[in-house]
Design a protein around this motif. Structure first.
Motif, PDB file in Angstrom:
ATOM      1  N   LEU A  37       0.863  -1.176  -0.078  1.00  0.00           N
ATOM      2  CA  LEU A  37      -0.122   0.033  -0.064  1.00  0.00           C
ATOM      3  C   LEU A  37       0.945   1.183  -0.141  1.00  0.00           C
ATOM      4  O   LEU A  37       0.438   2.456  -0.707  1.00  0.00           O
ATOM      5  N   VAL A  38       2.014   1.218   0.726  1.00  0.00           N
ATOM      6  CA  VAL A  38       2.658   2.362   0.965  1.00  0.00           C
ATOM      7  C   VAL A  38       3.254   2.725  -0.599  1.00  0.00           C
ATOM      8  O   VAL A  38       3.620   3.549  -0.852  1.00  0.00           O
ATOM      9  N   CYS A  39       3.897   1.607  -1.129  1.00  0.00           N
ATOM     10  CA  CYS A  39       4.634   1.622  -2.564  1.00  0.00           C
ATOM     11  C   CYS A  39       3.362   2.211  -3.514  1.00  0.00           C
ATOM     12  O   CYS A  39       3.684   3.027  -4.401  1.00  0.00           O
ATOM     13  N   HIS A  40       2.188   2.000  -3.187  1.00  0.00           N
ATOM     14  CA  HIS A  40       1.054   2.341  -4.180  1.00  0.00           C
ATOM     15  C   HIS A  40       0.909   3.898  -3.890  1.00  0.00           C
ATOM     16  O   HIS A  40       0.778   4.654  -4.743  1.00  0.00           O
ATOM     17  N   LEU A  83       2.459  -5.219 -10.411  1.00  0.00           N
ATOM     18  CA  LEU A  83       3.756  -4.748 -10.144  1.00  0.00           C
ATOM     19  C   LEU A  83       4.022  -4.444  -8.851  1.00  0.00           C
ATOM     20  O   LEU A  83       5.190  -4.342  -8.177  1.00  0.00           O
ATOM     21  N   ILE A  84       2.877  -3.790  -8.020  1.00  0.00           N
ATOM     22  CA  ILE A  84       3.352  -3.037  -6.831  1.00  0.00           C
ATOM     23  C   ILE A  84       3.903  -4.046  -5.753  1.00  0.00           C
ATOM     24  O   ILE A  84       4.710  -3.676  -5.291  1.00  0.00           O
ATOM     25  N   PRO A  85       3.235  -5.140  -5.255  1.00  0.00           N
ATOM     26  CA  PRO A  85       3.935  -6.137  -4.474  1.00  0.00           C
ATOM     27  C   PRO A  85       5.562  -6.161  -4.917  1.00  0.00           C
ATOM     28  O   PRO A  85       6.381  -6.310  -3.991  1.00  0.00           O
ATOM     29  N   ARG A  86       5.721  -6.806  -6.074  1.00  0.00           N
ATOM     30  CA  ARG A  86       7.368  -6.681  -6.579  1.00  0.00           C
ATOM     31  C   ARG A  86       8.037  -5.554  -6.404  1.00  0.00           C
ATOM     32  O   ARG A  86       9.239  -5.751  -5.817  1.00  0.00           O
TER      33      ARG A  86
END
Length: 217
Positions: A37-40, A83-86
């Motif tokens: 979520l933070v990456c998003h 892509l987000i989790p990676r």
């Protein structure tokens, strides 16, 4: 514009206060950990910067409410969602992810404060005023703040003013109001499918329950 600043500042502070070990906890976004979520949010902050730096020369096509589209539930086939989790895992340490969000997020906040509210900007093939664009993001930030703290009971909650504004926006998108007995948080969580309504809540929702969840895109 003020609500954008309040909701964004509260969210950035909440992320900064999350202990490193809690980055591996689930978030309120199905299938995403807190770190995902933070990456998003980093990507969202980049989108704000890009949009505010993309002036438009035509009349508005959407406003703060019609900016949001109702879409179906996630299918897992969106390349960006995959892509987000990676990408989040590639940061390795939570402090690096926190640093990047603080860096880009602070810049997005400054750009919002400097923006001309009446200025026209372009994003997603649409044109709207900067004020409407930033107002639309109050709903996004507030929902993601709730996602961030979904399994962090001691974390700070979104400001009351932004919760109320986000609820009002969701009701305009839905074209109907949630029962007065629903708190703003309950309206947002049940309205967007982040929490299933209880039997009592379903009864209070009446025919409106058939329109839920409201999945925004």
């Amino acid at each position: 514009m003020d609500l954008f600043a309040q909701s964004w500042a509260a969210l950035l502070t909440a992320v900064a206060d999350v202990p490193d070990e809690d980055f591996e906890r689930p978030s309120g976004c199905a299938g995403w950990l807190v770190r995902d979520l933070v990456c998003h949010l980093v990507i969202d902050a980049q989108d704000v910067l890009i949009t505010l730096a993309t002036p438009a020369g035509t009349e508005p096509t959407v406003n703060a409410v019609t900016y949001w589209r109702l879409v179906g539930p996630p299918t897992g086939e969106d390349p960006l969602d995959a892509l987000i989790p990676r990408l989040a895992a590639a940061y390795g340490e939570p402090r690096l992810l926190k640093f990047h969000l603080d860096d880009v997020g602070s810049a997005a906040g400054r750009a919002a404060r400097l923006a001309d509210p009446a200025g026209l900007v372009s994003t997603r093939g649409e044109v709207l005023t900067a004020e409407d664009y930033l107002s639309a993001y109050v709903l996004e930030w507030t929902l993601h703040h709730l996602d961030l703290i979904a399994h962090l009971p001691t974390a700070a909650r979104p400001p009351a003013g932004t919760l109320a504004a986000a609820r009002a926006a969701l009701e305009k998108i839905a074209g109907a109001a949630f029962p007065a007995a629903f708190s703003d948080e309950d309206a947002l969580l049940t309205g967007t499918g982040r929490r299933a309504p209880t039997d009592q809540e379903k009864a209070a929702l009446g025919d409106f329950a058939a329109n839920l969840p409201l999945v925004l895109g």
